[in-house]
Design a protein around this motif. Structure first.
Motif, PDB file in Angstrom:
ATOM      1  N   MET A  85       0.859  -1.179   0.000  1.00 23.92           N
ATOM      2  CA  MET A  85       0.000   0.000   0.000  1.00 23.92           C
ATOM      3  C   MET A  85       0.900   1.236   0.000  1.00 23.92           C
ATOM      4  SD  MET A  85      -3.049   0.981   2.697  1.00 23.92           S
ATOM      5  CE  MET A  85      -3.881  -0.568   2.471  1.00 23.92           C
ATOM      6  N   ASN A  86       0.642   2.132  -0.919  1.00 20.27           N
ATOM      7  CA  ASN A  86       1.476   3.323  -0.955  1.00 20.27           C
ATOM      8  C   ASN A  86       0.995   4.348   0.073  1.00 20.27           C
ATOM      9  OD1 ASN A  86      -0.531   5.078  -2.074  1.00 20.27           O
ATOM     10  ND2 ASN A  86      -0.075   4.348  -4.129  1.00 20.27           N
ATOM     11  N   SER A  87       1.770   5.387   0.225  1.00 15.37           N
ATOM     12  CA  SER A  87       1.502   6.405   1.238  1.00 15.37           C
ATOM     13  C   SER A  87       0.140   7.073   1.044  1.00 15.37           C
ATOM     14  CB  SER A  87       2.612   7.450   1.193  1.00 15.37           C
ATOM     15  OG  SER A  87       2.376   8.459   2.133  1.00 15.37           O
ATOM     16  N   LYS A  88      -0.213   7.368  -0.191  1.00 17.84           N
ATOM     17  CA  LYS A  88      -1.498   8.008  -0.467  1.00 17.84           C
ATOM     18  C   LYS A  88      -2.655   7.092  -0.076  1.00 17.84           C
ATOM     19  CE  LYS A  88      -4.273  10.173  -4.021  1.00 17.84           C
ATOM     20  NZ  LYS A  88      -4.568  10.272  -5.420  1.00 17.84           N
ATOM     21  N   GLN A  89      -2.551   5.815  -0.404  1.00 12.41           N
ATOM     22  CA  GLN A  89      -3.599   4.859  -0.048  1.00 12.41           C
ATOM     23  C   GLN A  89      -3.724   4.721   1.468  1.00 12.41           C
ATOM     24  OE1 GLN A  89      -1.999   1.604  -2.345  1.00 12.41           O
ATOM     25  NE2 GLN A  89      -3.796   1.613  -3.706  1.00 12.41           N
ATOM     26  N   GLU A  90      -2.603   4.730   2.155  1.00 10.45           N
ATOM     27  CA  GLU A  90      -2.610   4.615   3.619  1.00 10.45           C
ATOM     28  C   GLU A  90      -3.292   5.834   4.241  1.00 10.45           C
ATOM     29  OE1 GLU A  90      -2.123   3.285   7.483  1.00 10.45           O
ATOM     30  OE2 GLU A  90      -2.048   2.193   5.590  1.00 10.45           O
ATOM     31  N   ILE A  91      -2.991   7.006   3.734  1.00  8.92           N
ATOM     32  CA  ILE A  91      -3.619   8.234   4.245  1.00  8.92           C
ATOM     33  C   ILE A  91      -5.125   8.191   4.001  1.00  8.92           C
ATOM     34  CG2 ILE A  91      -3.806  10.735   3.885  1.00  8.92           C
ATOM     35  CD1 ILE A  91      -0.738  10.702   3.407  1.00  8.92           C
ATOM     36  N   GLU A  92      -5.529   7.759   2.814  1.00  9.97           N
ATOM     37  CA  GLU A  92      -6.959   7.653   2.500  1.00  9.97           C
ATOM     38  C   GLU A  92      -7.647   6.645   3.414  1.00  9.97           C
ATOM     39  OE1 GLU A  92      -7.100   6.748  -1.674  1.00  9.97           O
ATOM     40  OE2 GLU A  92      -6.653   8.812  -2.260  1.00  9.97           O
ATOM     41  N   ARG A  93      -6.981   5.532   3.683  1.00 12.59           N
ATOM     42  CA  ARG A  93      -7.534   4.506   4.569  1.00 12.59           C
ATOM     43  C   ARG A  93      -7.714   5.066   5.983  1.00 12.59           C
ATOM     44  NH1 ARG A  93      -6.106   1.161   8.320  1.00 12.59           N
ATOM     45  NH2 ARG A  93      -3.918   1.711   8.284  1.00 12.59           N
ATOM     46  N   GLN A  94      -6.707   5.767   6.473  1.00 16.50           N
ATOM     47  CA  GLN A  94      -6.776   6.349   7.810  1.00 16.50           C
ATOM     48  C   GLN A  94      -7.868   7.415   7.899  1.00 16.50           C
ATOM     49  OE1 GLN A  94      -2.851   7.707   8.886  1.00 16.50           O
ATOM     50  NE2 GLN A  94      -2.045   5.630   9.048  1.00 16.50           N
ATOM     51  N   MET A  95      -8.007   8.217   6.858  1.00 19.56           N
ATOM     52  CA  MET A  95      -9.039   9.249   6.843  1.00 19.56           C
ATOM     53  C   MET A  95     -10.426   8.611   6.851  1.00 19.56           C
ATOM     54  SD  MET A  95      -7.371  12.057   4.264  1.00 19.56           S
ATOM     55  CE  MET A  95      -8.854  13.036   4.173  1.00 19.56           C
ATOM     56  N   THR A  96     -10.595   7.548   6.100  1.00 24.62           N
ATOM     57  CA  THR A  96     -11.879   6.841   6.058  1.00 24.62           C
ATOM     58  C   THR A  96     -12.201   6.265   7.428  1.00 24.62           C
ATOM     59  OG1 THR A  96     -11.616   6.324   3.720  1.00 24.62           O
ATOM     60  CG2 THR A  96     -13.142   4.941   4.966  1.00 24.62           C
ATOM     61  N   GLN A  97     -11.220   5.658   8.069  1.00 25.42           N
ATOM     62  CA  GLN A  97     -11.432   5.086   9.399  1.00 25.42           C
ATOM     63  C   GLN A  97     -11.800   6.176  10.408  1.00 25.42           C
ATOM     64  OE1 GLN A  97      -7.746   2.974  10.061  1.00 25.42           O
ATOM     65  NE2 GLN A  97      -8.640   1.040   9.376  1.00 25.42           N
ATOM     66  N   GLN A  98     -11.126   7.318  10.346  1.00 23.51           N
ATOM     67  CA  GLN A  98     -11.422   8.419  11.266  1.00 23.51           C
ATOM     68  C   GLN A  98     -12.835   8.941  11.035  1.00 23.51           C
ATOM     69  OE1 GLN A  98      -9.467   9.565  13.854  1.00 23.51           O
ATOM     70  NE2 GLN A  98     -11.321  10.685  14.394  1.00 23.51           N
ATOM     71  N   PHE A  99     -13.229   9.091   9.770  1.00 21.99           N
ATOM     72  CA  PHE A  99     -14.574   9.544   9.443  1.00 21.99           C
ATOM     73  C   PHE A  99     -15.611   8.586  10.019  1.00 21.99           C
ATOM     74  CE2 PHE A  99     -18.371   9.619   6.805  1.00 21.99           C
ATOM     75  CZ  PHE A  99     -18.657  10.971   6.765  1.00 21.99           C
ATOM     76  N   GLU A 100     -15.381   7.289   9.869  1.00 22.36           N
ATOM     77  CA  GLU A 100     -16.315   6.282  10.373  1.00 22.36           C
ATOM     78  C   GLU A 100     -16.395   6.321  11.896  1.00 22.36           C
ATOM     79  OE1 GLU A 100     -14.811   2.740   8.519  1.00 22.36           O
ATOM     80  OE2 GLU A 100     -15.826   3.192   6.615  1.00 22.36           O
ATOM     81  N   ARG A 101     -15.266   6.513  12.577  1.00 17.87           N
ATOM     82  CA  ARG A 101     -15.272   6.625  14.045  1.00 17.87           C
ATOM     83  C   ARG A 101     -16.062   7.857  14.474  1.00 17.87           C
ATOM     84  NH1 ARG A 101      -9.928   4.754  13.616  1.00 17.87           N
ATOM     85  NH2 ARG A 101      -9.134   6.880  13.569  1.00 17.87           N
ATOM     86  N   ASP A 102     -15.820   8.973  13.792  1.00 17.33           N
ATOM     87  CA  ASP A 102     -16.522  10.214  14.119  1.00 17.33           C
ATOM     88  C   ASP A 102     -18.017  10.093  13.843  1.00 17.33           C
ATOM     89  OD1 ASP A 102     -14.061  11.252  14.823  1.00 17.33           O
ATOM     90  OD2 ASP A 102     -13.870  12.520  13.042  1.00 17.33           O
ATOM     91  N   GLU A 103     -18.368   9.410  12.767  1.00 15.72           N
ATOM     92  CA  GLU A 103     -19.771   9.213  12.436  1.00 15.72           C
ATOM     93  C   GLU A 103     -20.457   8.366  13.511  1.00 15.72           C
ATOM     94  OE1 GLU A 103     -22.319   8.370   8.460  1.00 15.72           O
ATOM     95  OE2 GLU A 103     -20.714   6.937   8.878  1.00 15.72           O
ATOM     96  N   ARG A 104     -19.773   7.333  13.997  1.00 18.21           N
ATOM     97  CA  ARG A 104     -20.322   6.507  15.079  1.00 18.21           C
ATOM     98  C   ARG A 104     -20.517   7.351  16.349  1.00 18.21           C
ATOM     99  NH1 ARG A 104     -17.019   2.534  12.674  1.00 18.21           N
ATOM    100  NH2 ARG A 104     -15.319   2.930  14.107  1.00 18.21           N
TER     101      ARG A 104
END
Length: 100
Positions: A1-20
C-alpha cells in the motif's frame, strides 16, 4: 500500500469513528430527553429503519441518570457536520416540543 492509499484509509477510518460518535451523541441526547432514538431516526430516514450503527449505539448508551448533559447545540452541530439534515430537522421539531 502506498503512502497516499494509507492516508486515504486512515481518513476513512477516522470519518467512520466520528460518524459513530455522532450517532451515539444523537442516541444519548434522545435518551436524556425521554425520546425514542429509533422512532426519530426512522422519521428522518424511513428507508434506513434497520441501521446497524444506530443499533450499536443503543447497546452502549447509558441511562439519562448516568449520562452527562448533552446540549441541543451539540447534537445539532454534530448532525450538521455530517449533513444529516433530515435528522436535524426531526431533532429541531422535538426541541421545539420540549420547550413548550
Amino acid at each position: 500500500m502506498n503512502s497516499k492509499q494509507e492516508i486515504e484509509r486512515q481518513m476513512t477510518q477516522q470519518f467512520e469513528r466520528d460518524e459513530r460518535m455522532m450517532i451515539l451523541v444523537f442516541v444519548q441526547w434522545c435518551i436524556n430527553n425521554d425520546l425514542d432514538p429509533v422512532v426519530l431516526y426512522t422519521r428522518a430516514y424511513p428507508q434506513q429503519a434497520d441501521n446497524v450503527e444506530l443499533r450499536e449505539a443503543l447497546k452502549i448508551a447509558v441511562t439519562k441518570e448516568e449520562a452527562g448533559p448533552i446540549g441541543e447545540h451539540i447534537v445539532l452541530g454534530m448532525l450538521a457536520a455530517y449533513n444529516n439534515d433530515d435528522l436535524a430537522a426531526v431533532v429541531t421539531e422535538e426541541i421545539a416540543k420540549l420547550k413548550k
